[in-house]
Write an enzyme that holds these catalytic residues in place. Structure first.
Site, PDB file in Angstrom:
ATOM      1  N   HIS A  77      80.188   8.175  44.541  1.00 58.08           N
ATOM      2  CA  HIS A  77      80.995   6.879  44.574  1.00 58.08           C
ATOM      3  C   HIS A  77      82.452   7.070  43.907  1.00 58.08           C
ATOM      4  CE1 HIS A  77      77.662   3.883  46.054  1.00 58.08           C
ATOM      5  NE2 HIS A  77      77.577   4.970  46.312  1.00 58.08           N
ATOM      6  N   HIS A 106      70.910  11.562  51.111  1.00 63.70           N
ATOM      7  CA  HIS A 106      69.675  10.914  50.991  1.00 63.70           C
ATOM      8  C   HIS A 106      68.299  11.804  50.927  1.00 63.70           C
ATOM      9  CE1 HIS A 106      71.617   7.269  52.935  1.00 63.70           C
ATOM     10  NE2 HIS A 106      72.257   7.501  51.693  1.00 63.70           N
TER      11      HIS A 106
END
Length: 721
Positions: A96, A264
């Site tokens: 992020h 993920h």
């Protein structure tokens, strides 16, 4: 008598408090120059003698890496690690931090550590990353000035992957921290977090209509809504948004799929509880939280009770291992829509075997349901992404390598060219997204080439405009563009409207043979042509000021150039050459000038002196006369400023975005101008700068200041490692 009435606060209230009213609050249409000075040295606590890029070379790189890996499994009671491993959290922090990068203007990204400050530190998508930064504090404290936050944050994500079994592609140090928010970056016009996507699109069904330069689909998100378009699950529609937003972050379909699947493969999402019980985000929280936001009254030291995105669960059976488990579950089961405990839309497998379920993050004796987001389902249901995933499943080593390279690109996209990389793990391979440029020759006869250029029929305006157009593509946001490489000769730049292709080819047809005969690079000769033009103009103005020149630029080839990724660098305006591609932009030409100046790393005075000088040189796009307030174009005079501030003239709108500069007595139109010209007389700050150069005693200062600012732009992409 004391002027403070009883009960009144004795502090003078102003911009320092939340109740203060700023100049732009009073006059919202005023041109705000703060973006040019947002990283003033006064905000930097390190002092002018400190160089991070020198300091980091003294770092014990192996010791830092070992310490970062060690903290991965050192779970703290105040924020317990999922499965006893902080890897997923650190990867999300790094992701992020880097993932705010967007290709359109090069802003965002992880190269400055800006996730430490508002608004990014308080975006909903960055929930609980304040905890990750605090977990890293002991490492930052230990290595101090030799290790920036920007480097540490991205290193933490890379070491997390290594600690979970991925062979990473490499890592470079060298990112310098900023010390206050980049508050003038445009993240969108919304005034609420996660506002409906329609606010950002001309047509929500066509993701390519997302407003430029934005990449994320909502205010406060890094990429797309994990629950689906506007929170409505539909993997095919989500796939289209994923494709567009990742493309705007410089990733192709394969890189996008690798990052989604690899991101993920480890970690989990958090939504096991009532999100309405959470405290305020860091910027809104009270002082007793000490920088923590989203305080969770129900956590009680239990990692299972954390709430971040609102989705709940891991994607794989073994969330702390780099393996193919993501594909095993996504493609091994059918999936159905469900709700998380926090009420978020997510997908769950149908009839999953117990041994395929991950354990509870706090209690390994229990098995819990995995989940997928709408973006994960897009990897399965979109034909293009599905085909890529099939390729990955057939060759796990290829998947790991593709992901490692994509992760490296994600975390290094805005660090600049490979020559700037520092540390033993910096890869030596040239990658096309690094915009490689070969070293240029330096042993050629500069004086002789100057004489050859001066003897041509090329005008001052031709030479100056070509050098400027070659250099103005530089962006300090991601260190792309600039004169080095002479990519103005190549597609797509040679065809950009702003580069006047016909004039450009005329100039290049003269300069390229000179470069070839001299054994010099075309890049150097283009810049040297600007020097020749300027020195002619300086002499014509009656001054003798030498223009510095530093050889050594190289010439890139088409094979070294990712033409598609250069397309977003095409200018839509250049106030320095008084050009607008269109007249109907949402912001004025003067605001576009500020944007260009900030990307070039210019201050307000530098921007001012360059505009005034370029007008005097007659270097406008297409040879237009707008703003050329002089009877002797081609001489580097202060005439632009002198005549702009002369009250013998008045300024009359023509109704087409231009203005007539008329003699007050005769009514005769002496010159014409654009908004970019007149803003230097109307804006109080810019007028103050303009008046300096309009003074009778500052002609030589103007020339010297112009030369300094010009040279700064020409050398902006010459990096010392």
């Amino acid at each position: 008598m004391d002027g403070n009435a009883a009960g009144k606060c004795p502090v003078m209230h102003g911009a320092i408090t939340e109740t203060g009213t700023t100049v732009t609050d009073w006059w919202p249409k005023t041109l705000n120059l703060d973006i040019l000075h947002q990283h003033d040295t006064k905000s930097d606590p390190m002092g002018t003698d400190y160089s991070y890029r020198d300091a980091v070379r003294e770092l014990d790189f192996e010791a830092v890496k070992a310490d970062v890996k060690a903290l991965m499994t050192d779970s703290q009671d105040w924020w317990p690690a999922d499965y006893g491993h902080y890897g997923g959290l650190m990867i999300r922090l790094a992701w992020h931090s880097a993932g705010s990068y967007r290709l359109a203007d090069g802003r965002g990204g992880g190269a400055a550590g800006n996730i430490r400050f508002a608004p990014l530190n308080s975006w909903p998508d960055n929930g609980n990353l304040d905890k990750a930064r605090r977990l890293l504090w002991p490492v930052k404290k230990k290595y101090g000035n030799k290790l920036s936050w920007a480097d540490l944050i991205l290193l933490a994500g890379t070491m997390a992957y290594e600690s979970m079994g991925l062979k990473t592609y490499g890592f470079s140090f060298g990112r310098e921290d900023i010390w206050h928010p980049e508050k003038d970056v445009y993240w969108g016009a919304e005034r609420e977090w996660l506002a409906p996507s329609e606010n950002r699109y001309e047509d929500l069904s066509n993701p390519s209509t997302l407003e430029n330069p934005l990449a994320a689909v909502h205010m406060g998100l890094i990429y797309v809504n994990p629950e689906g378009v506007n929170g409505q699950p539909d993997p095919i529609k989500t796939a289209a948004q994923v494709r567009e937003t990742f493309a705007r972050m410089a990733m192709d379909d394969e890189e996008t799929a690798a990052l989604t699947c690899g991101g993920h493969t480890v970690g989990k999402a958090h939504g096991n509880g009532d999100a309405t019980t959470l405290g305020a985000e860091p910027e809104a929280a009270d002082v007793d939280t000490q920088g923590f936001g989203w305080m969770n009254p129900n956590l009680n030291g239990n990692a299972s009770m954390a709430i971040t995105s609102g989705l709940e669960g891991a994607w794989t059976t073994h969330p702390t291992q780099w393996d193919m488990g993501y594909f095993d579950l996504l493609f091994g089961y059918e999936w159905e829509l469900t709700k998380s405990p926090a009420g978020a839309n997510q997908w769950r497998p149908i009839d999953i075997r117990e041994e395929d379920m991950p354990v509870d993050p706090a209690d390994p004796s229990k098995r819990v349901m995995p989940m997928m987001t709408d973006a994960d389902m897009a990897m399965k249901m979109d034909p293009t992404y599905n085909a890529i995933c099939q390729k990955f499943m057939a060759d796990p080593a290829y998947f790991s390598d593709t992901f490692a390279r994509a992760w490296f690109k994600l975390t290094h996209r805005d660090l600049g060219p490979r020559d700037r990389y520092i540390g033993p793990d910096a890869p030596a391979e040239d990658l096309i997204w690094q915009d490689p440029v070969p070293a240029g020759p330096t042993g050629w006869d500069v004086a002789a080439v100057k004489a050859q250029i001066a003897a041509t029929d090329l005008s001052v305006a031709d030479l100056v405009a070509t050098a400027w157009d070659s250099a103005r593509t530089f962006r300090q946001s991601d260190l792309r563009g600039g004169a080095n490489g002479a990519r103005i000769r190549l597609a797509p730049q040679k065809d950009w409207e702003g580069n006047e292709p016909d004039r450009l080819q005329k100039v290049l047809s003269v300069l390229e043979p000179i470069a070839k005969d001299a054994g010099a690079s075309v890049a150097d000769v283009i810049v040297l042509g600007g020097v020749v033009g300027l020195e002619k103009a300086i002499k014509a103005a009656g001054y003798h000021v030498k223009v510095p020149f530093m050889p050594g630029r190289g010439d890139a080839t088409a094979e070294m150039t990712d033409a598609e990724s250069f397309e977003p660098l095409e200018p839509i305006a250049d106030g320095f050459r008084n050009w607008l591609k269109r007249q109907d932009y949402a912001v004025g030409a003067e605001e576009l000038l500020l944007d260009r100046a900030q990307l070039l790393g210019l201050s307000g005075p530098e921007m001012t002196v360059l505009v005034g000088g370029m007008r005097a040189l007659g270097a406008n796009h297409g040879g237009t006369a707008h703003g050329v307030f002089t009877d002797r174009p081609g001489a580097l005079t202060t005439d632009f400023f002198v005549n702009l501030t002369d009250m013998a003239y008045k300024w009359v709108p023509n109704g087409d975005g231009t203005y007539a500069i008329q003699n007050r007595k005769s009514g005769e139109t002496k010159w014409t101008a654009t908004r970019v010209d007149l803003v230097f007389g109307s804006n109080s700050i810019l007028r103050a700068y303009a008046e300096v150069y309009a003074q009778d005693d500052n002609g030589e200062k103007f020339v010297k200041d112009f030369v300094a600012a010009w040279t700064k732009v020409m050398n902006a992409d010459r990096f010392e490692n």
